[in-house]
Design a protein around this motif. Structure first.
Motif, PDB file in Angstrom:
ATOM      1  N   VAL A   1       0.846  -1.204   0.000  1.00 31.71           N
ATOM      2  CA  VAL A   1       0.000   0.000   0.000  1.00 31.71           C
ATOM      3  C   VAL A   1       0.879   1.252   0.000  1.00 31.71           C
ATOM      4  N   GLU A   2       1.929   1.253   0.791  1.00 29.76           N
ATOM      5  CA  GLU A   2       2.822   2.422   0.822  1.00 29.76           C
ATOM      6  C   GLU A   2       3.488   2.645  -0.533  1.00 29.76           C
ATOM      7  N   THR A   3       3.870   1.570  -1.203  1.00 29.17           N
ATOM      8  CA  THR A   3       4.480   1.692  -2.531  1.00 29.17           C
ATOM      9  C   THR A   3       3.473   2.257  -3.529  1.00 29.17           C
ATOM     10  N   ILE A   4       2.244   1.800  -3.479  1.00 28.93           N
ATOM     11  CA  ILE A   4       1.207   2.323  -4.363  1.00 28.93           C
ATOM     12  C   ILE A   4       0.971   3.802  -4.070  1.00 28.93           C
ATOM     13  N   ALA A   5       0.967   4.156  -2.799  1.00 30.95           N
ATOM     14  CA  ALA A   5       0.782   5.571  -2.430  1.00 30.95           C
ATOM     15  C   ALA A   5       1.927   6.424  -2.980  1.00 30.95           C
ATOM     16  N   ARG A   6       3.168   5.918  -2.895  1.00 33.00           N
ATOM     17  CA  ARG A   6       4.315   6.655  -3.454  1.00 33.00           C
ATOM     18  C   ARG A   6       4.197   6.792  -4.966  1.00 33.00           C
ATOM     19  N   LEU A   7       3.788   5.731  -5.641  1.00 29.95           N
ATOM     20  CA  LEU A   7       3.607   5.800  -7.095  1.00 29.95           C
ATOM     21  C   LEU A   7       2.540   6.825  -7.458  1.00 29.95           C
ATOM     22  N   ALA A   8       1.443   6.839  -6.713  1.00 29.86           N
ATOM     23  CA  ALA A   8       0.370   7.792  -6.999  1.00 29.86           C
ATOM     24  C   ALA A   8       0.815   9.226  -6.712  1.00 29.86           C
ATOM     25  N   ARG A   9       1.593   9.406  -5.658  1.00 29.23           N
ATOM     26  CA  ARG A   9       2.017  10.753  -5.250  1.00 29.23           C
ATOM     27  C   ARG A   9       3.211  11.257  -6.056  1.00 29.23           C
ATOM     28  N   ASP A  10       4.241  10.406  -6.186  1.00 30.66           N
ATOM     29  CA  ASP A  10       5.510  10.836  -6.776  1.00 30.66           C
ATOM     30  C   ASP A  10       5.746  10.341  -8.194  1.00 30.66           C
ATOM     31  N   GLY A  11       4.975   9.345  -8.623  1.00 23.66           N
ATOM     32  CA  GLY A  11       5.167   8.779  -9.953  1.00 23.66           C
ATOM     33  C   GLY A  11       6.300   7.768 -10.037  1.00 23.66           C
ATOM     34  N   LYS A  12       6.962   7.511  -8.908  1.00 21.52           N
ATOM     35  CA  LYS A  12       8.040   6.513  -8.914  1.00 21.52           C
ATOM     36  C   LYS A  12       8.222   5.951  -7.516  1.00 21.52           C
ATOM     37  N   ALA A  13       8.766   4.740  -7.476  1.00 18.58           N
ATOM     38  CA  ALA A  13       9.023   4.057  -6.207  1.00 18.58           C
ATOM     39  C   ALA A  13       9.930   2.863  -6.478  1.00 18.58           C
ATOM     40  N   ASP A  14      10.576   2.387  -5.454  1.00 19.40           N
ATOM     41  CA  ASP A  14      11.299   1.121  -5.542  1.00 19.40           C
ATOM     42  C   ASP A  14      10.286   0.009  -5.308  1.00 19.40           C
TER      43      ASP A  14
END
Length: 146
Positions: free
Chosen positions: A9-22
């Motif tokens: 969920v945190e990774t999805i939130a980062r993708l939605a917010r920042d457009g990128k994630a590990d």
């Protein structure tokens, strides 16, 4: 088990917010996460997260406003068995005997898996219907490319 719902969920939130994630890299044969890799949605208005555990986080993603749709694919069980077996054999995930035995077990369990996923908030749908709905979401998004 290697699945971490909170981290997903945190990774999805980062993708939605920042457009990128590990994002994690899993080794199916080892049944665990073995690495991470950078993932960038490159300004896409939507991204699709999929996997056998995806339904486990539907409620939390919906609560956080991260969810445009949640679907559990309803496919002919025999076709799923053949596709899974072909993939696993080509990737040499385990011995053929283990893969066939595992595939038969999963084939039998598939109706219960679909019931569980829909019970967790995913909607059962055929692949064409999911594609149609995602296309409609993109068509209605103000930042979607034509």
């Amino acid at each position: 088990m290697s699945w971490d719902a909170g981290a997903a969920v945190e990774t999805i939130a980062r993708l939605a917010r920042d457009g990128k994630a590990d994002v994690p890299v899993y080794a199916i044969g080892a049944d665990r996460k073995v690495d991470t890799r950078p993932f960038d949605v490159a300004g896409s208005p939507l991204f699709v997260a999929e996997g056998i555990f995806a339904a486990e986080i539907v409620e939390e993603c919906r609560r956080r406003g991260l969810l445009a749709g949640a679907y559990a694919l309803r496919r002919p069980r025999g076709a799923t068995f053949v596709r899974r077996l072909a993939r696993d054999l080509s990737e040499q995930r385990k011995t053929p005997r283990v893969l066939i035995r595992r595939g038969i077990t999963l084939l039998r369990a598939e109706p219960a898996v679909l019931r569980r996923q829909t019970g967790l908030g995913a909607e059962a749908a055929r692949a064409r219907e999911v594609l149609r709905r995602v296309s409609a979401l993109l068509a209605g998004h103000p930042h979607a490319q034509p």
